[in-house]
Design a protein around this motif. Structure first.
Motif, mmCIF file in Angstrom:
data_model
loop_
_atom_site.group_PDB
_atom_site.id
_atom_site.type_symbol
_atom_site.label_atom_id
_atom_site.label_comp_id
_atom_site.label_asym_id
_atom_site.label_seq_id
_atom_site.Cartn_x
_atom_site.Cartn_y
_atom_site.Cartn_z
ATOM 1 N N ASP A 214 -1.622 10.975 2.354
ATOM 2 C CA ASP A 214 -1.641 9.513 2.370
ATOM 3 C C ASP A 214 -0.259 8.946 2.692
ATOM 4 O O ASP A 214 -0.128 7.988 3.460
ATOM 5 N N LEU B 136 0.537 9.576 6.337
ATOM 6 C CA LEU B 136 -0.172 8.612 7.175
ATOM 7 C C LEU B 136 0.638 7.338 7.333
ATOM 8 O O LEU B 136 0.741 6.782 8.431
ATOM 9 N N HIS B 137 1.234 6.875 6.238
ATOM 10 C CA HIS B 137 2.015 5.638 6.309
ATOM 11 C C HIS B 137 3.263 5.822 7.167
ATOM 12 O O HIS B 137 3.643 4.916 7.922
ATOM 13 N N LYS C 18 -3.260 16.048 -1.239
ATOM 14 C CA LYS C 18 -4.005 14.873 -0.786
ATOM 15 C C LYS C 18 -3.099 13.645 -0.699
ATOM 16 O O LYS C 18 -3.109 12.903 0.292
ATOM 17 N N GLU C 19 -2.295 13.424 -1.743
ATOM 18 C CA GLU C 19 -1.444 12.242 -1.782
ATOM 19 C C GLU C 19 -0.306 12.341 -0.761
ATOM 20 O O GLU C 19 0.128 11.326 -0.207
ATOM 21 N N GLU D 298 0.862 4.266 -2.729
ATOM 22 C CA GLU D 298 0.636 5.667 -2.382
ATOM 23 C C GLU D 298 1.734 6.572 -2.941
ATOM 24 O O GLU D 298 1.465 7.687 -3.399
ATOM 25 N N ASN E 185 0.824 -1.206 0.000
ATOM 26 C CA ASN E 185 0.000 0.000 0.000
ATOM 27 C C ASN E 185 0.863 1.263 0.000
ATOM 28 O O ASN E 185 0.537 2.260 -0.650
ATOM 29 N N THR E 186 1.973 1.206 0.733
ATOM 30 C CA THR E 186 2.882 2.356 0.778
ATOM 31 C C THR E 186 3.468 2.642 -0.601
ATOM 32 O O THR E 186 3.510 3.796 -1.042
#
Length: 265
Positions: free
Chosen positions: A65, A68-69, A61-62, A43, A39-40
């Motif tokens: 994300d 967050l990781h 936005k990205e 992203e 997922n990382t």
């Protein structure tokens, strides 16, 4: 723009939300370093795509994300007592300070090129750092990006063409060798692949000499091709013809039309 106090408050809010999710959400609680890895990567690619498209809202936005990781991994590290977000921040700050002696020390750098040369020397001296010039290049990098990084690193220690024009002789040489291999009787897929790799490597070098990121350039062309081909498909549908039913000449006509309509700006 937000004040430093507001920025720190927002970051603290993210840490708090991460704590709550890790405690109360079954999915977040279940995650591990290994389960988040793919997922990382996804992203980061989405961020890269937004950058190529120069969409500042999407970039913001990205970035969230990706951040967050970072916070997620740090939270899991704190749970096992290995590291936390403070360790992550302090270690990158320590590295940045050590690698910028022209800012925090006595070294001198007049321009960005001087800084790149300085970085390579500092990395070789860094405790626990790279033991060789190419040691710091991740194995998992996409091949196009890796080729650029290899060439950039060796150039910073003097292994480079003196003038941008000099690289074209190498590109032409590699084109000739690839064409020759393809025309050979008894040519093998392996030999052709090797020659094509040499050609790509030379083209990446040419891009670097002219300060072009080949991965960005190729992605821009990918997006341009997608737009034009989607136009062909849409116009074909309007004409009552599906893809596969149009002749090559018809598609070429629509391709040229797409170039005029989509690229006129």
């Amino acid at each position: 723009m937000h004040t430093r106090e507001e920025q720190l408050k927002a970051f603290d809010r993210l840490l708090t939300v991460m704590d709550e999710l890790r405690e109360k959400c079954p999915w977040d609680r279940k995650q591990t370093f290994e389960s988040l890895r793919e997922n990382t990567i996804e992203e980061v690619y989405e961020l890269a795509s937004a950058i190529v498209q120069q969409d500042k809202t999407e970039i913001s936005k990205e970035l969230g994300d990706v951040l967050l990781h970072v916070v997620f991994y740090a939270k899991m590290g704190s749970e096992t007592g290995d590291f936390d977000i403070a360790d992550v921040c302090n270690r990158i700050c320590d590295k940045l300070i050590f690698r910028h002696p022209h800012v925090y020390g006595e070294a001198a750098a007049k321009n960005a090129e001087d800084v790149c040369h300085l970085w390579e020397q500092v990395k070789l001296k860094e405790k626990g750092g790279n033991k060789t010039v190419l040691a710091g290049i991740p194995e998992a990098l996409p091949a196009l990006v890796k080729a650029y990084r290899i060439q950039d690193k060796v150039a910073n220690v003097g292994f480079d063409w003196e003038n941008p024009e000099d690289v074209w002789a190498k590109v032409k040489e590699e084109i000739g060798e690839f064409e020759e291999e393809c025309r050979k009787e008894g040519q093998t897929r392996e030999a052709m692949t090797q020659e094509f790799g040499d050609l790509l490597f030379a083209l990446v070098n040419a891009a670097r000499k002219y300060k072009i990121r080949p991965d960005n350039a190729l992605e821009m062309t990918n997006q341009k091709f997608i737009r034009r081909f989607n136009y062909i498909e849409q116009r074909g549908t309007e004409m009552g013809k599906r893809m596969g039913e149009m002749s090559l000449d018809e598609m070429e006509t629509l391709w040229q039309e797409a170039k005029q309509v989509l690229d006129k700006g």
